[in-house]
Write a protein that holds these residues in place. Structure first.
Motif, PDB file in Angstrom:
ATOM      1  N   THR A 382       0.854  -1.192   0.000  1.00 23.62           N
ATOM      2  CA  THR A 382       0.000   0.000   0.000  1.00 23.62           C
ATOM      3  C   THR A 382       0.889   1.241   0.000  1.00 23.62           C
ATOM      4  O   THR A 382       1.879   1.299   0.752  1.00 23.62           O
ATOM      5  CB  THR A 382      -0.920   0.006   1.223  1.00 23.62           C
ATOM      6  OG1 THR A 382      -1.713  -1.187   1.232  1.00 23.62           O
ATOM      7  CG2 THR A 382      -1.840   1.210   1.202  1.00 23.62           C
ATOM      8  N   LEU A 384       1.111   5.226   0.855  1.00 24.39           N
ATOM      9  CA  LEU A 384       0.467   6.215   1.716  1.00 24.39           C
ATOM     10  C   LEU A 384       1.070   7.587   1.438  1.00 24.39           C
ATOM     11  O   LEU A 384       2.282   7.721   1.292  1.00 24.39           O
ATOM     12  CB  LEU A 384       0.669   5.878   3.204  1.00 24.39           C
ATOM     13  CG  LEU A 384      -0.376   4.973   3.874  1.00 24.39           C
ATOM     14  CD1 LEU A 384      -0.260   3.556   3.349  1.00 24.39           C
ATOM     15  CD2 LEU A 384      -0.195   4.992   5.380  1.00 24.39           C
ATOM     16  N   ARG A 393      -4.470   6.606   0.727  1.00 25.30           N
ATOM     17  CA  ARG A 393      -3.741   5.353   0.505  1.00 25.30           C
ATOM     18  C   ARG A 393      -4.345   4.637  -0.689  1.00 25.30           C
ATOM     19  O   ARG A 393      -5.553   4.744  -0.968  1.00 25.30           O
ATOM     20  CB  ARG A 393      -3.785   4.469   1.746  1.00 25.30           C
ATOM     21  CG  ARG A 393      -5.197   4.191   2.249  1.00 25.30           C
ATOM     22  CD  ARG A 393      -5.269   3.152   3.368  1.00 25.30           C
ATOM     23  NE  ARG A 393      -4.304   3.291   4.402  1.00 25.30           N
ATOM     24  CZ  ARG A 393      -4.431   4.092   5.470  1.00 25.30           C
ATOM     25  NH1 ARG A 393      -5.515   4.876   5.582  1.00 25.30           N
ATOM     26  NH2 ARG A 393      -3.515   4.146   6.385  1.00 25.30           N
ATOM     27  N   ASP A 430      -1.182   5.860  10.830  1.00 28.08           N
ATOM     28  CA  ASP A 430      -1.406   7.238  10.404  1.00 28.08           C
ATOM     29  C   ASP A 430      -1.079   8.223  11.521  1.00 28.08           C
ATOM     30  O   ASP A 430      -0.433   9.262  11.298  1.00 28.08           O
ATOM     31  CB  ASP A 430      -2.859   7.437   9.963  1.00 28.08           C
ATOM     32  CG  ASP A 430      -3.204   6.662   8.707  1.00 28.08           C
ATOM     33  OD1 ASP A 430      -2.270   6.205   8.021  1.00 28.08           O
ATOM     34  OD2 ASP A 430      -4.404   6.493   8.434  1.00 28.08           O
TER      35      ASP A 430
END
Length: 519
Positions: A382, A384, A393, A430
């Motif tokens: 992924t 981000l 994302r 996050d």
């Protein structure tokens, strides 16, 4: 001598022996001279010989050879009788063996009540645990620290399965470092645990590894237990040269994070307890009815070091010195001067979300760009993007590289990716990246900060400082030059996620608006 005329001649006296014989002949027999048979003999006969048998028959004294034969025969009979008696005793068995169990004496009950307090005061002990038997057997070797509390074990044995490897646990958190290639026979784990590949685990609490860890942590308490109901004394044995009493008693449960909806059934354990209320061994069953044996090595008690996910090496928390307060206050200025840093991150967010990250952050541009992968799942990656406090994302195909940590994200970002609309932080990763970016803002209040310990990171000496920012529990690792080398965040699951930072010039990060595909 001639006789006188007209007078009868005088008889010549008989010899004394002859007179005696005549007197004996004239003496009538009496019953007392007869044998005690109830029959009166007609003639008792001559006087028995002193060597005759007692029945008066008048037999002569037996010859010595005959007496020896009789004695030998009697000895043979006695030996045969003894052998038969022993054989009978060996073959005989009672229908129900005697039960030595009895209720505890007052002194034994007091020692049982003090058992867990003694463990708490002893702080630590070595442990060897066997769960199950035969091919399904699992063995765990290591230590338990009741004062921290912390358990650190190497898991092996033929039945270890996916649990094979290293384990550390607190009453609420279990992290594991699986190693399928480890030897089947467990050995004490390294005192300095490996730094990588630790994962958050949530095994079923009522069986297997979690049940064993709960049992070990439940062996200590800070106050005596109430008198055990139904406890029994079974006997006395010796363990490693120490005299112990063998007791059967229920084991009090340790503190639980969440009380069960229904009380667990009382489980009886066999306990080997010495005169100082120290437990040496226990045998019983786990909640899933699997047999478990715990052997405690009371002399093996090194200081344990938790892994970073559980807080790392313990220290002596204290207030900051003046020099440390100055470095903390000057941190934002130094970070702005550094401009940015390369980063790698570890975020054990869940049993199927043990994340590894790599990328860059820019303090000057308040932006971050990183790639995130899940350990053990190389097919997922992924990307981000953090910008101005918002996150987006997008999942992309794997790059074929390792996911521990994943390769840094491509620059510039691949065109045409369906980036979603940026949102506020949604998980602890996050928030961790946001905390690293936010270190360049308002200086932290040194009065509320606590220095935990000195440590080493990337060959640099650092001070580990704990503080609270906007309700989050953070740790800054600040080197002696006043630069930030690591940021840690305590997650909602009670573990520490971390970002390691290498302050240095970074490439231009995507700080423009997200592609037009976002809505």
């Amino acid at each position: 001598m001639e006789s006188s005329p007209g007078r009868a001649p005088r008889p010549t006296p008989a010899p004394a022996a002859g007179r005696a014989r005549r007197r004996r002949a004239a003496t009538p027999p009496t019953e007392t001279a007869a044998p005690r048979t109830g029959i009166t003999p007609a003639d008792s006969g001559p006087e028995p010989d002193p060597g005759a048998e007692p029945n008066g028959v008048g037999r002569r004294r037996r010859r010595p050879g005959r007496r020896r034969s009789t004695l030998l025969a009697l000895g043979v009979v006695a030996a045969a009788s003894a052998a038969a008696l022993v054989a009978g005793l060996l073959s005989w068995g009672p229908s129900e063996p005697a039960d030595p169990a009895r209720p505890l004496s007052a002194a034994e009950a007091e020692r049982l009540a003090a058992m867990r307090v003694t463990a708490h005061r002893d702080v630590r002990s070595g442990v060897h645990v066997t769960v199950g038997a035969g091919p399904a057997r699992t063995e765990l070797v290591g230590w338990v620290d009741w004062a921290r509390p912390l358990v650190y074990l190497d898991v092996g044995g033929p039945g270890a399965g996916a649990d094979r490897g290293l384990v550390q646990a607190t009453p609420t958190v279990l992290v594991a470092r699986p190693d399928p290639t480890a030897a089947a026979t467990p050995a004490p784990p390294p005192l300095v645990p490996p730094a990588d590949r630790w994962q958050l685990r949530e095994p079923p609490p009522e069986r297997g590894l979690a049940a064993v860890l709960d049992l070990l942590l439940a062996l200590a308490a800070d106050r005596p237990d109430p008198v055990a109901v139904g406890a029994r004394w079974l006997g006395r044995e010796s363990t490693a040269g120490t005299s112990v009493d063998v007791l059967e008693a229920p084991l009090a449960a340790g503190p639980a994070a969440v009380a069960p909806a229904t009380p667990a059934p009382v489980r009886q354990f066999r306990l080997w307890l010495d005169r100082d209320a120290r437990l040496h061994r226990l045998v019983g069953r786990l909640p899933d009815d699997t047999e478990v044996t715990v052997q405690l090595e009371r002399s093996d008690r090194p200081t344990l070091r938790p892994v970073d996910a559980l807080g790392g090496r313990p220290g002596l928390p204290r207030a900051l010195t003046d020099a440390e307060a100055v470095r903390l206050a000057g941190l934002p200025t130094r970070l702005r001067a550094a401009g940015g840093a390369a980063l790698t991150g570890i975020a054990p967010l869940g049993p199927t979300k043990n994340l590894r990250a790599a990328g860059w952050l820019s303090w000057a541009g308040s932006a971050a760009y990183l790639a995130v992968g899940e350990i053990g799942t190389p097919g997922r990656r992924t990307l981000l993007r953090h910008q101005a406090g918002r996150v987006a994302r997008v999942e992309v195909p794997a790059d074929g590289g390792t996911t521990q940590p994943p390769a840094r994200p491509p620059l510039p970002p691949p065109a045409g990716l369906p980036w979603p609309r940026p949102t506020p932080p949604t998980d602890d990763l996050d928030r961790l990246v946001g905390a690293a970016l936010g270190a360049v803002g308002t200086p932290a209040d040194a009065r509320s900060a606590v220095r935990l310990r000195a440590d080493r990171l990337a060959d640099r000496t650092v001070d580990v400082v704990e503080l609270r920012e906007h309700g989050a529990q953070l740790r800054y690792w600040i080197d002696r030059e006043g630069l930030l080398r690591r940021v840690e965040l305590r997650t909602g699951r009670g573990v520490w996620a971390q970002l390691d930072l290498t302050p240095a010039p970074v490439p231009a990060l995507p700080t423009t608006a997200f592609p037009s595909t976002a809505r």
